[in-house]
Design a protein around this motif. Sequence first.
Motif, PDB file in Angstrom:
ATOM      1  N   LEU B 226      -7.132  31.669   7.805  1.00 53.08           N
ATOM      2  CA  LEU B 226      -8.489  31.149   7.943  1.00 53.08           C
ATOM      3  C   LEU B 226      -9.174  31.033   6.579  1.00 53.08           C
ATOM      4  N   THR B 230     -10.374  27.728   4.775  1.00 47.95           N
ATOM      5  CA  THR B 230     -11.735  27.606   4.284  1.00 47.95           C
ATOM      6  C   THR B 230     -11.747  27.221   2.817  1.00 47.95           C
ATOM      7  N   VAL B 233     -11.139  23.605   2.511  1.00 44.68           N
ATOM      8  CA  VAL B 233     -12.332  22.834   2.860  1.00 44.68           C
ATOM      9  C   VAL B 233     -13.370  22.936   1.742  1.00 44.68           C
ATOM     10  N   MET B 265     -18.943  43.313   4.256  1.00 45.95           N
ATOM     11  CA  MET B 265     -19.697  42.066   4.143  1.00 45.95           C
ATOM     12  C   MET B 265     -18.865  40.917   3.581  1.00 45.95           C
ATOM     13  N   ASP B 267     -16.268  39.013   4.422  1.00 51.13           N
ATOM     14  CA  ASP B 267     -16.028  37.795   5.198  1.00 51.13           C
ATOM     15  C   ASP B 267     -17.323  37.018   5.375  1.00 51.13           C
ATOM     16  N   ALA B 268     -18.402  37.753   5.696  1.00 52.07           N
ATOM     17  CA  ALA B 268     -19.683  37.095   5.936  1.00 52.07           C
ATOM     18  C   ALA B 268     -20.129  36.329   4.702  1.00 52.07           C
ATOM     19  N   PHE B 271     -17.963  33.190   3.958  1.00 50.35           N
ATOM     20  CA  PHE B 271     -18.246  32.042   4.816  1.00 50.35           C
ATOM     21  C   PHE B 271     -19.669  31.517   4.609  1.00 50.35           C
ATOM     22  N   ALA B 272     -20.599  32.403   4.248  1.00 49.01           N
ATOM     23  CA  ALA B 272     -21.952  31.933   3.952  1.00 49.01           C
ATOM     24  C   ALA B 272     -21.905  30.986   2.751  1.00 49.01           C
ATOM     25  N   LEU B 274     -19.366  29.181   1.877  1.00 46.84           N
ATOM     26  CA  LEU B 274     -18.769  27.927   2.358  1.00 46.84           C
ATOM     27  C   LEU B 274     -19.837  27.030   2.979  1.00 46.84           C
ATOM     28  N   ILE B 275     -20.656  27.616   3.876  1.00 48.54           N
ATOM     29  CA  ILE B 275     -21.665  26.801   4.558  1.00 48.54           C
ATOM     30  C   ILE B 275     -22.657  26.225   3.542  1.00 48.54           C
ATOM     31  N   LEU B 278     -21.089  23.372   1.667  1.00 52.91           N
ATOM     32  CA  LEU B 278     -20.970  22.173   2.490  1.00 52.91           C
ATOM     33  C   LEU B 278     -22.317  21.485   2.689  1.00 52.91           C
TER      34      LEU B 278
END
Lengths: 335, 294
Positions: B226, B230, B233, B265, B267-268, B271-272, B274-275, B278
């Motif tokens: 994953l 990510t 991406v 924290m 992973d959070a 991914f934060a 990443l968002i 994007l």
Amino acid sequence: MKLSRNTFFFFAGAAFSFALVKAMQLSGMLTPYWQLVLDQALIIVIGALGLSIIYGFTGQFSLGHAAFYGLGAYTAGALDKVYGNGNMLFFFLSLLAGAAVAGLVALLIGMPILRLRSDYLGIATLGFGIIVRVGMENGNKLFPVLGGATGMSGTPQVADFDLIFILTLIVILLVRNFIFSTYGRACTSIREDEIAADVMGIDTTRYKVMAFVLGCALAGLAGGIYAHRYPFLHPASFDFLKSFDFLLIVVLGGLGSMTGTIVTAVGWVFLLEVLRVVLGQNFIDWRGVIYALILVVSIIVRPQGLFSGKELRLLVPDHLKMVTGKEHTHAGSGN
Amino acid sequence: MEHFLEQVLNGLQLGLMYALIALGYTMVYGVVQLINFAHGDVFMVGAFLGYFGFAVWGLPLPVAILTAMVACALLGVIIERVAYRPLRYAPKIAALISAIGVSLFLEYFSSLKFVFGPNYRVVPRPFPEVQWNIAGLSVSNIQVIVFVVVLFMLILLQILIYRTKTGMAMRTVAVDHNAARLMGVNVDTTISITFAIGSAFAALGGVLYAIAYPQIHPFMGIMPGLKAFTAAVLGGIGIIPGAVLGALIMGQVEILTSAYISSQMRDAIAFAILILVLLVRPTGLLGRTETEKV
């Protein structure tokens, strides 16, 4: 009020199913274990209908649906654990609160990220799901009630089959009315071609956010019911694997078909339990393998889904001509 | 300061391993526009085969790694044949569901007792770990090996894609299947080769991962897979330098978050980021925005 024909058959069918379940309960054919499975199936129907609105009808690829399911479950569960004592009024209020929190979070996250397209939206929602999971695992540091990584228990178990059945019925009607309204039509046009919809004067952002909020609120509602039916909530039950469950129900059922979503949701939950029984203790390890094989084979045999774009008559309001009779072969992920 | 630099080195090690997996994702996506969710599980199979190779069957380490890479390349080709090729002209989502199915299949099949078994296994070190002290900075031989191997593979891949006929075929198929077929490119073979190369890279990543973080189990592929996806991406999926850049960022973010904020924290925050990226660049850091035609 004059009841239209399809709506009449809808309620007749619902009453018949209800009576059937009751009869099976009384005759002892439906053991408490299978009752639990049935309740779970109905809860999944509610959540999956939410994703059906978001992805099946509006074409917004979301891989974070379970996060909203979890937000609803934790919100409703924690509220009732602290304040409710099996009080029915409070139960409904906590369900509403769960749906509202899921919807509100969906609004906040949806406004910025729904600008993303197809796979990029998918991965952003997946990431959001993982952030929510980390939040659940550490939630006990802010509110000890939430239990954190060890899970939460203590919510009064007041949701029985009758209540869940009625709530499911209400949700199905609500979704039906939304899908066949002007708003629903606008959403479908966005799925088919976002740019063309925009050119035709549809405020695509507004409708995408609306569908997302409504779908996620339904996930939150499903979560709230789950919290009142199953005594133990754990962050792992709401991670991205659970989101895949909702996704494959919506896709295997056929994008853009409520009938497909409902039938597949019930079928899928029962299939998993039937596998457990059929395989027995000696072959229980094979359950995951067979589950995966069924998934691969069924999507290869029927890539457009079970009911692609088709709807049972009794789910279509009477005043509308059947416009969804055509099989879709390309209801793809919106690109 | 030394502590910080050491953490950056650890981040580099993790990031390079993510890069090996991310390359497979990004190559497959570039060629068939499919998120190959089973890729993380091919990585897991690679880790197990490598472990069996050098720890159980007693093969020399390079032979064990090569065996794992070849076997996983074959596995990648078989997965494509069986689960993705029948769906190549179906809606994209169908292939994605199939990929999820394959991923679950590999995980649960590997968990069966007569395959890899459901338990955690501790991987013995194939060679003793050595810490070198370079200018006050402690560097382990494993870090050096990871660095050299990944860099070598990246150069190899770059040559393959830009200097060989196969690479040219891959680039052509990535642009347009039908046009490539008209130009005489064998699209099916090219796609198989892409899966083979991507899977071999994942297997190498798996063995290196097992050596660096010596504990393996059948579900170990999910999170690195994953993260690597990510990363692809983040860099702009379908773009090879983007995958490496994204992977290096992911590795740093994870290690620095664990070191200075909290390991729960990581992973959070990954991914934060990443968002957020994007939102600013909707097709990733190196992604090109394409104008859409009606």
